[in-house]
Design an enzyme around this catalytic site. Structure first.
Site, short mmCIF file in Angstrom:
data_model
loop_
_atom_site.label_atom_id
_atom_site.label_comp_id
_atom_site.label_asym_id
_atom_site.label_seq_id
_atom_site.Cartn_x
_atom_site.Cartn_y
_atom_site.Cartn_z
N ASN A 3 0.93 -1.07 0.16
CA ASN A 3 -0.34 0.37 -0.25
C ASN A 3 0.87 1.67 0.08
OD1 ASN A 3 -0.19 2.11 2.25
ND2 ASN A 3 0.08 -0.12 3.48
N PHE A 7 -1.31 9.13 4.73
CA PHE A 7 -2.24 9.90 5.82
C PHE A 7 -3.23 9.86 5.29
CE2 PHE A 7 1.19 8.97 9.16
CZ PHE A 7 1.09 7.59 8.75
N SER A 68 5.67 4.76 9.03
CA SER A 68 4.68 4.62 7.62
C SER A 68 6.38 4.99 6.37
CB SER A 68 4.28 5.24 7.84
OG SER A 68 3.22 5.73 6.07
N ASN A 70 5.45 5.37 3.91
CA ASN A 70 4.89 6.50 2.73
C ASN A 70 4.04 8.01 2.95
OD1 ASN A 70 4.29 3.74 1.27
ND2 ASN A 70 2.42 3.44 2.65
N THR A 71 5.16 8.48 3.77
CA THR A 71 4.69 9.53 4.24
C THR A 71 6.71 9.85 4.47
OG1 THR A 71 2.56 9.58 5.45
CG2 THR A 71 4.58 11.56 5.83
N LYS A 104 5.05 3.30 17.30
CA LYS A 104 5.27 2.49 15.96
C LYS A 104 6.17 2.65 15.06
CE LYS A 104 1.58 0.06 12.72
NZ LYS A 104 0.58 0.22 12.39
N ASN A 133 5.49 -2.35 11.54
CA ASN A 133 5.05 -0.95 9.85
C ASN A 133 4.83 -2.14 9.61
OD1 ASN A 133 3.20 0.48 9.09
ND2 ASN A 133 3.69 2.39 9.94
#
Length: 248
Positions: A3, A7, A68, A70-71, A104, A133
C-alpha cells in the site's frame, strides 16, 4: 499487500467527530488513535502534539506513528534526538488524564536503530511499542507482477522480519514494557509465536482482508489450545517465553 496510501484523511476535526460518534455507541474493544504528521508540515512535532491534545480524550491508547514508509521524512523521526523531542512534545500536549502512549516503529531497522529506540522508549516512560509497520524491503519469495512497486509491504511476507524485530526489542527493553506484535499474523500459531517472542498483545490487518472478521475467533480458539498444550494459564504467562533460559 503493498500500500502507498500515506495519511490521507479529511483532517483532525473530521476524525474527532467520527470518534465522538463511535463513543456514543458501545465499542467492542479498545479504540486506538494512530498519530502522524501531515505530508508537507515543517514542524512534525506540532502536528503530533495537536493531534494528541485533541484526540486523547477519545482514545483508549495513542500511537505515535514514526514508521509509515509513505510519508516523506517520517521514518527519520525514529532517530534518537528527533524521537526524544517528539515524545516530549506529545507528552506536554496531553491532558492530565491521558491514555497510554505507544510508539509504532518500522521493521526496517539496523541494530543501532533498535538499540536507540529501546533506550529512548525506556527513558521517556512510554507505555509500549507497536512492532511493526510495513516494510520497504521485497523478499525474494515475492512473485507477483506488482512486487517492485513503491509502498509498504504487509501480510505473510512481512512475518519473519516483524517477528525478528519484535524479539530484538523485547531483549533490548528487557521485557520492561508491553510490546504489540503486528505483521503477517494470520493464525493462532502466528499469534502464539509473537507472544513467545515478547508481545503482550497482537494486532491484525492484512489477514482480515482475506479471511474476514471471523478470523479473530479462530485465532483466539487456536491460541487458547496452544497455551493449554504448553501448560500456560494465560497469555501473560507465555510472554517472552522464548527468551527464558532453560531450567538447570
Amino acid at each position: 499487500v503493498i500500500n502507498r496510501y500515506g495519511f490521507n484523511s479529511r483532517g483532525l476535526d473530521h476524525a474527532a467527530r467520527a470518534l465522538e460518534r463511535a463513543h456514543a455507541s458501545v465499542l467492542p474493544g479498545p479504540l486506538g488513535v494512530n498519530l502522524g504528521k501531515n505530508k508537507e508540515s515543517e514542524d512534525a512535532a506540532a502536528d503530533y502534539a495537536e493531534g494528541a491534545a485533541r484526540l486523547a480524550p477519545l482514545a483508549d491508547y495513542l500511537a505515535i506513528n514514526v514508521s509509515s514508509p509513505n510519508t516523506p521524512g517520517l521514518r527519520a523521526l525514529q532517530g534518537p534526538e528527533p524521537l526524544r523531542a517528539l515524545i516530549a512534545a506529545v507528552r506536554a500536549a496531553l491532558p492530565a488524564e491521558a491514555p497510554p502512549l505507544l510508539l509504532k516503529v518500522a521493521p526496517d531497522l539496523t541494530d543501532a536503530d533498535k538499540a536507540d529506540i529501546a533506550a529512548v522508549a525506556l527513558e521517556s516512560g512510554l507505555d509500549g511499542l507497536i512492532v511493526s509497520n510495513t516494510t520497504i524491503t521485497r523478499p525474494d519469495t515475492l512473485t507477483g507482477r506488482h512486487k517492485d512497486e513503491a509502498g509498504g509491504l504487509s501480510g505473510a511476507p512481512l512475518k519473519p522480519l516483524a517477528l525478528s524485530v519484535l524479539g530484538d526489542l523485547y531483549r533490548l527493553t528487557e521485557g520492561r514494557m508491553p510490546l504489540v506484535g503486528v505483521g503477517g499474523i494470520a493464525s493462532g500459531a502466528d499469534a502464539y509465536a509473537r507472544i513467545r517472542a515478547g508481545a503482550s498483545l497482537v494486532q491484525l490487518y492484512t489477514a482480515l482482508v482475506y479471511e474476514g472478521i471471523g478470523l479473530v475467533e479462530r485465532i483466539k480458539a487456536d491460541l487458547a489450545a496452544l497455551l493449554r498444550r504448553d501448560g500456560y494459564d494465560s497469555v501473560a504467562d507465555a510472554v517472552g517465553a522464548d527468551h527464558t533460559p532453560p531450567a538447570e
